[in-house]
Design a protein around this motif. Sequence first.
Motif, PDB file in Angstrom:
ATOM      1  N   GLU A   1       4.434   8.073   0.112  1.00 59.11           N
ATOM      2  CA  GLU A   1       4.438   7.138  -1.012  1.00 59.11           C
ATOM      3  C   GLU A   1       3.370   6.063  -0.782  1.00 59.11           C
ATOM      4  O   GLU A   1       3.334   5.448   0.287  1.00 59.11           O
ATOM      5  CB  GLU A   1       5.814   6.496  -1.109  1.00 59.11           C
ATOM      6  N   LEU A   2       2.498   5.871  -1.764  1.00 60.85           N
ATOM      7  CA  LEU A   2       1.430   4.868  -1.656  1.00 60.85           C
ATOM      8  C   LEU A   2       1.726   3.699  -2.586  1.00 60.85           C
ATOM      9  O   LEU A   2       2.076   3.897  -3.759  1.00 60.85           O
ATOM     10  CB  LEU A   2       0.086   5.491  -2.055  1.00 60.85           C
ATOM     11  N   SER A   3       1.604   2.496  -2.079  1.00 61.64           N
ATOM     12  CA  SER A   3       1.695   1.323  -2.955  1.00 61.64           C
ATOM     13  C   SER A   3       0.600   0.336  -2.575  1.00 61.64           C
ATOM     14  O   SER A   3       0.138   0.304  -1.434  1.00 61.64           O
ATOM     15  CB  SER A   3       3.075   0.669  -2.874  1.00 61.64           C
ATOM     16  N   ILE A   4       0.175  -0.414  -3.576  1.00 60.11           N
ATOM     17  CA  ILE A   4      -0.851  -1.440  -3.354  1.00 60.11           C
ATOM     18  C   ILE A   4      -0.139  -2.776  -3.240  1.00 60.11           C
ATOM     19  O   ILE A   4       0.707  -3.098  -4.083  1.00 60.11           O
ATOM     20  CB  ILE A   4      -1.877  -1.453  -4.514  1.00 60.11           C
ATOM     21  N   ARG A   5      -0.448  -3.546  -2.204  1.00 62.55           N
ATOM     22  CA  ARG A   5       0.204  -4.833  -1.983  1.00 62.55           C
ATOM     23  C   ARG A   5      -0.022  -5.733  -3.203  1.00 62.55           C
ATOM     24  O   ARG A   5      -1.144  -5.894  -3.672  1.00 62.55           O
ATOM     25  CB  ARG A   5      -0.354  -5.488  -0.721  1.00 62.55           C
ATOM     26  N   GLY A   6       1.077  -6.277  -3.707  1.00 62.28           N
ATOM     27  CA  GLY A   6       0.990  -7.165  -4.860  1.00 62.28           C
ATOM     28  C   GLY A   6       1.187  -6.447  -6.185  1.00 62.28           C
ATOM     29  O   GLY A   6       1.207  -7.068  -7.233  1.00 62.28           O
TER      30      GLY A   6
ATOM     31  N   VAL B   1      -4.751  -0.022   5.942  1.00 65.32           N
ATOM     32  CA  VAL B   1      -3.505   0.655   5.573  1.00 65.32           C
ATOM     33  C   VAL B   1      -2.390   0.270   6.538  1.00 65.32           C
ATOM     34  O   VAL B   1      -2.615   0.184   7.758  1.00 65.32           O
ATOM     35  CB  VAL B   1      -3.679   2.197   5.622  1.00 65.32           C
ATOM     36  N   HIS B   2      -1.229   0.033   5.980  1.00 66.56           N
ATOM     37  CA  HIS B   2      -0.036  -0.225   6.794  1.00 66.56           C
ATOM     38  C   HIS B   2       0.906   0.974   6.594  1.00 66.56           C
ATOM     39  O   HIS B   2       1.353   1.214   5.483  1.00 66.56           O
ATOM     40  CB  HIS B   2       0.631  -1.525   6.302  1.00 66.56           C
TER      41      HIS B   2
ATOM     42  N   ILE C   1       1.579   2.841   3.080  1.00 57.14           N
ATOM     43  CA  ILE C   1       2.004   4.239   2.971  1.00 57.14           C
ATOM     44  C   ILE C   1       3.367   4.384   3.636  1.00 57.14           C
ATOM     45  O   ILE C   1       3.535   3.993   4.794  1.00 57.14           O
ATOM     46  CB  ILE C   1       0.968   5.180   3.629  1.00 57.14           C
ATOM     47  N   THR C   2       4.324   4.896   2.897  1.00 56.99           N
ATOM     48  CA  THR C   2       5.654   5.118   3.449  1.00 56.99           C
ATOM     49  C   THR C   2       5.853   6.619   3.656  1.00 56.99           C
ATOM     50  O   THR C   2       5.673   7.398   2.706  1.00 56.99           O
ATOM     51  CB  THR C   2       6.733   4.576   2.491  1.00 56.99           C
ATOM     52  N   VAL C   3       6.188   6.981   4.890  1.00 55.51           N
ATOM     53  CA  VAL C   3       6.461   8.384   5.203  1.00 55.51           C
ATOM     54  C   VAL C   3       7.966   8.500   5.452  1.00 55.51           C
ATOM     55  O   VAL C   3       8.468   7.959   6.435  1.00 55.51           O
ATOM     56  CB  VAL C   3       5.676   8.851   6.454  1.00 55.51           C
TER      57      VAL C   3
END
Length: 519
Positions: free
Chosen positions: A490-495, A427-428, A477-479
Amino acid sequence: MRLSRLFGRTLRQLPPRVDPWTALALRAAIARLVDDQVVLLPLGERILARLATSLRSISPEAQAVILPPGFPEQELGRVLQAEIQSYRQLPVTLLARHAVRFSGLPKGLARPEWCTALQWAVASASEDELINFGRRWLESVDAWWSLVGLAPQRLEWQPGCPGWMQVVEAGPEELLTCHGCGYAASQAAARFERQPVPSEALEEMNLVSTPGADTIRDLAHMLSIPESKTIKAVFMTADDGRLVFAVLRGDLEISISKLVHATKCLSLRPAIEEEIRAWGAEPGYASPVGLKRVVDPVEQGLIIIGDPSIDQGTNFVAGANKPDFHFQGVNFPRDFSVDVIADIAAAREGDNCLECGKPLVANNGMYLGCWKPSLVSIQYANEDGRDREGYVGLGTLLLEPILAALLAVHHDDQGIIWPARVAPYDVHIVEIRCSEEAVVVSRELEATGLSVLFDDRKVSPGVKFTDADLIGCPLRITVSRRSLKNGGVELSIRGEEDRQIIPLEGIGDIISTRITEIM
Ligand SMILES: [Zn+2]
């Protein structure tokens, strides 16, 4: 890991003349080049460690050993022999992780001078058992490739040794494939049909003066004949001291890899002039014609190996073992003999496939590993106390080239898209003016066993998002104030484009589940 503390910065400027996968590794702070040598930074070390851990599953019964850097693979037989005495100890599999050296100039991450190898050495009582192990090992590696989204070309890497190359433009190795039957081999091992030449009535052999024509090119030019009407002589010295005299049609080039295989030695080096003259041959004007064979054939230190091409063609011009002279009208086997006929010529693009006759197509690739059956033999005592012969096979996988292949395949314009299984971090986390909340999220995730790269730097959100895309961890994950107002992070999957809000409550378990789902 806090990004502010990570050793290695992402780069926007790159050194010139770097191949695309090494460039990506440099940009994403995975590696640096120092005097053309690849140095893996902490991110690169993590990826290599994850590769090694994941690849161990290929043969779980293997017992780990540590070998010195550059340890010759044929010496693995001695390591096994030192411990193995009885049939009760067989079969046994050792797994060694050590540095192996590539010959020639280093070519970036796909072919560094020193390379981290995982090598599985298997000792078995029977050849059949070893063949079965080899087949299972190859199948397990093929299954592993698909787990990390690679599909390298299975090919004949060295004569009799199946291996893999990742086909990629500008890769450091060359492979030849046949679109007719699917045959594929490294350039060094590819089998091919010799170009036919018209056959003529056999002439008598006669001596011809050829002053200064000590290369095939000069000779063909001086006598106005095609190079395929000449016979080429190549002298090498084997590691066991034998002089290897290779004879092939003048239009072909020698393949050292094939010659090593045909000679049944471990390595060859070009012979020096004294070694060649000691056998009555003349450098530049050598041929097997009239060569004195004075030593007992069993004990002899000379082996003459002929390519099948010497039997395809007539009335050749060959050296007379005398400076400035050649023979014309030389025919095999009338005028000279060889000890062995073997395929020792190098294939080229456009040569015809030996299996189906279609032309071979050249591509570039990265060499990832191979299986060598029957590397050496060992002795052990059987049930009845008698000495028997056992067999050793060796499977090799090369970690830096596998890393390079992953980079070459898994990226977009923004950066790397790591397969979850081998990503440097799961996770980044990007925090935007919410550092306290982000620290809590990071701790939660780490507490459930996830690995986290936490961007706590005092830089703009744009820089953080650019670096997150470049480094390419599978989940981001963006906080931010906005995400918290919307109910979480906010969760996003790379690509992938989709974003979703994940509640803070139970976030560790939710993210753990997501990572497992995308593995
Ligand atoms: Zn074919």
